[in-house]
Design an enzyme around this catalytic site. Structure first.
Site, PDB file in Angstrom:
ATOM      1  N   ASP A 163       0.786  -1.248   0.000  1.00 52.86           N
ATOM      2  CA  ASP A 163       0.000   0.000   0.000  1.00 52.86           C
ATOM      3  C   ASP A 163       0.817   1.297   0.000  1.00 52.86           C
ATOM      4  OD1 ASP A 163      -1.914  -1.946   0.199  1.00 52.86           O
ATOM      5  OD2 ASP A 163      -2.843  -1.209   2.037  1.00 52.86           O
ATOM      6  N   HIS A 200     -10.689   6.772   1.639  1.00 48.90           N
ATOM      7  CA  HIS A 200      -9.329   6.613   1.120  1.00 48.90           C
ATOM      8  C   HIS A 200      -9.296   5.525   0.048  1.00 48.90           C
ATOM      9  CE1 HIS A 200      -9.622   3.430   4.140  1.00 48.90           C
ATOM     10  NE2 HIS A 200      -8.702   2.786   3.436  1.00 48.90           N
ATOM     11  N   HIS A 226     -17.448   2.734   0.774  1.00 50.32           N
ATOM     12  CA  HIS A 226     -17.019   1.465   1.396  1.00 50.32           C
ATOM     13  C   HIS A 226     -17.379   1.422   2.879  1.00 50.32           C
ATOM     14  CE1 HIS A 226     -14.057  -1.625   2.803  1.00 50.32           C
ATOM     15  NE2 HIS A 226     -14.463  -2.179   1.671  1.00 50.32           N
ATOM     16  N   ASP A 229      -4.609  -1.020  -1.760  1.00 53.54           N
ATOM     17  CA  ASP A 229      -5.903  -0.886  -1.102  1.00 53.54           C
ATOM     18  C   ASP A 229      -6.851  -0.305  -2.153  1.00 53.54           C
ATOM     19  OD1 ASP A 229      -6.914  -1.412   1.532  1.00 53.54           O
ATOM     20  OD2 ASP A 229      -7.067   0.743   1.940  1.00 53.54           O
ATOM     21  N   HIS A 261     -10.783   0.431  -2.570  1.00 50.86           N
ATOM     22  CA  HIS A 261     -12.143   0.436  -2.044  1.00 50.86           C
ATOM     23  C   HIS A 261     -13.164   0.999  -3.029  1.00 50.86           C
ATOM     24  CE1 HIS A 261     -10.560  -0.713   1.796  1.00 50.86           C
ATOM     25  NE2 HIS A 261      -9.943   0.417   2.014  1.00 50.86           N
ATOM     26  N   LYS A 287      -7.052  -5.240  -2.909  1.00 48.12           N
ATOM     27  CA  LYS A 287      -7.810  -5.775  -1.771  1.00 48.12           C
ATOM     28  C   LYS A 287      -8.721  -4.698  -1.232  1.00 48.12           C
ATOM     29  CE  LYS A 287      -4.044  -4.426   1.188  1.00 48.12           C
ATOM     30  NZ  LYS A 287      -4.744  -3.297   1.835  1.00 48.12           N
ATOM     31  N   CYS A 315      -2.220  -2.960   7.475  1.00 46.52           N
ATOM     32  CA  CYS A 315      -2.073  -3.874   6.338  1.00 46.52           C
ATOM     33  C   CYS A 315      -0.780  -4.685   6.370  1.00 46.52           C
ATOM     34  CB  CYS A 315      -2.246  -3.098   5.044  1.00 46.52           C
ATOM     35  SG  CYS A 315      -3.962  -2.517   4.899  1.00 46.52           S
TER      36      CYS A 315
END
Ligand code: VGL
Ligand code: ZN
Length: 233
Positions: free
Chosen positions: A35, A108, A79, A73, A75, A133, A178
């Site tokens: 990330d 984010h 989310h 990351d 989303h 993810k 993470c």
């Protein structure tokens, strides 16, 4: 100079590094860079303090790894992990969700936005895979392996095993979320896991950094520094 001496000259730094007990990543090892995205860097919506400091170090470390995987990351808008999706809730508060406790974050890493992009300073052209993810609207995923419900898999496990990878070294953001969840899940899935502490930065909310190191230690994750690696040899 004889052929032998020339050869000895070129492997001398490696011999010295190994004599000092440094780790030389082999072909069954992968670096997982977690990330390093604009949202998590200074100026981003969920900026990790000093997150930018690790980028040159990660670039240097990556040169010693044949296998590198990046995570992202990723989303959906609205989310479930965003405070803005829960009326009356503020970022860094927690709520109970069907799969357990969830810390709520500022919006984010929304799919396709500049904030979700991997930072341009990351210079690892030989990285082989970008694993996304957190794309499931109703389930968060700190881990690069298994979503927060503890069931849904991202496929990284199958990918690494399919390529004969036995250990991973983890660097990136954030140490306590993470990075930590990915390293502990790697252990659960039978991989060796090392976290390169100085190549990570943490968020540290509600004691999360200390808790994360305790959990990683219990899971058998090894805590190392970049100086423990044989770099540049
Ligand atoms: C992360 C909080 C929310 C991370 C991702 O990359 O550590 N932290 N989403
Ligand atoms: Zn997230």
């Amino acid at each position: 100079m004889s052929q032998e001496l020339r050869h000895a000259g070129c492997i001398a730094p490696l011999v010295a590094a190994l004599a000092q007990g440094k780790i030389k990543p082999g072909p069954d090892t992968a670096l997982v860079v977690v990330d390093v995205q604009n949202c998590f860097l200074p100026g981003g919506s969920l900026a990790v303090a000093k997150g930018d400091e690790i980028i040159p170090l990660i670039n240097r470390i990556a040169k010693s790894f044949q296998n590198v995987v990046l995570t992202q990351d990723w989303h959906t808008p609205g989310h479930i992990s965003f405070a803005s999706s829960h009326p009356g809730k503020k970022p860094f508060e927690s709520i109970k969700l069907p799969y357990g406790n969830q810390i709520l974050w500022p919006d984010h890493c929304v799919q396709g936005t500049e904030g979700a992009a991997i930072n341009k300073g990351l210079d690892i052209p030989h990285a082989q895979l970008v694993i996304r993810k957190g794309y499931n609207p109703k389930v968060d995923s700190y881990s690069a392996f298994i979503e927060a419900d503890g069931k849904l898999k991202t496929g990284l496990d199958g990918y690494l095993k399919g390529r004969g990878i036995k250990s991973i070294f983890v660097a990136g953001l954030a140490t306590d979320f993470c990075v930590a969840w990915s390293a502990t899940d790697a252990r659960k899935l039978g991989l060796d896991a090392y976290v390169i502490e100085d190549a990570c930065r943490g968020i540290d909310t509600q004691g999360s950094l200390a808790t994360a190191w305790t959990n990683m230690h219990k899971a058998g994750v090894k805590r190392i520094q970049s100086t423990d690696l044989a770099l540049g040899v």
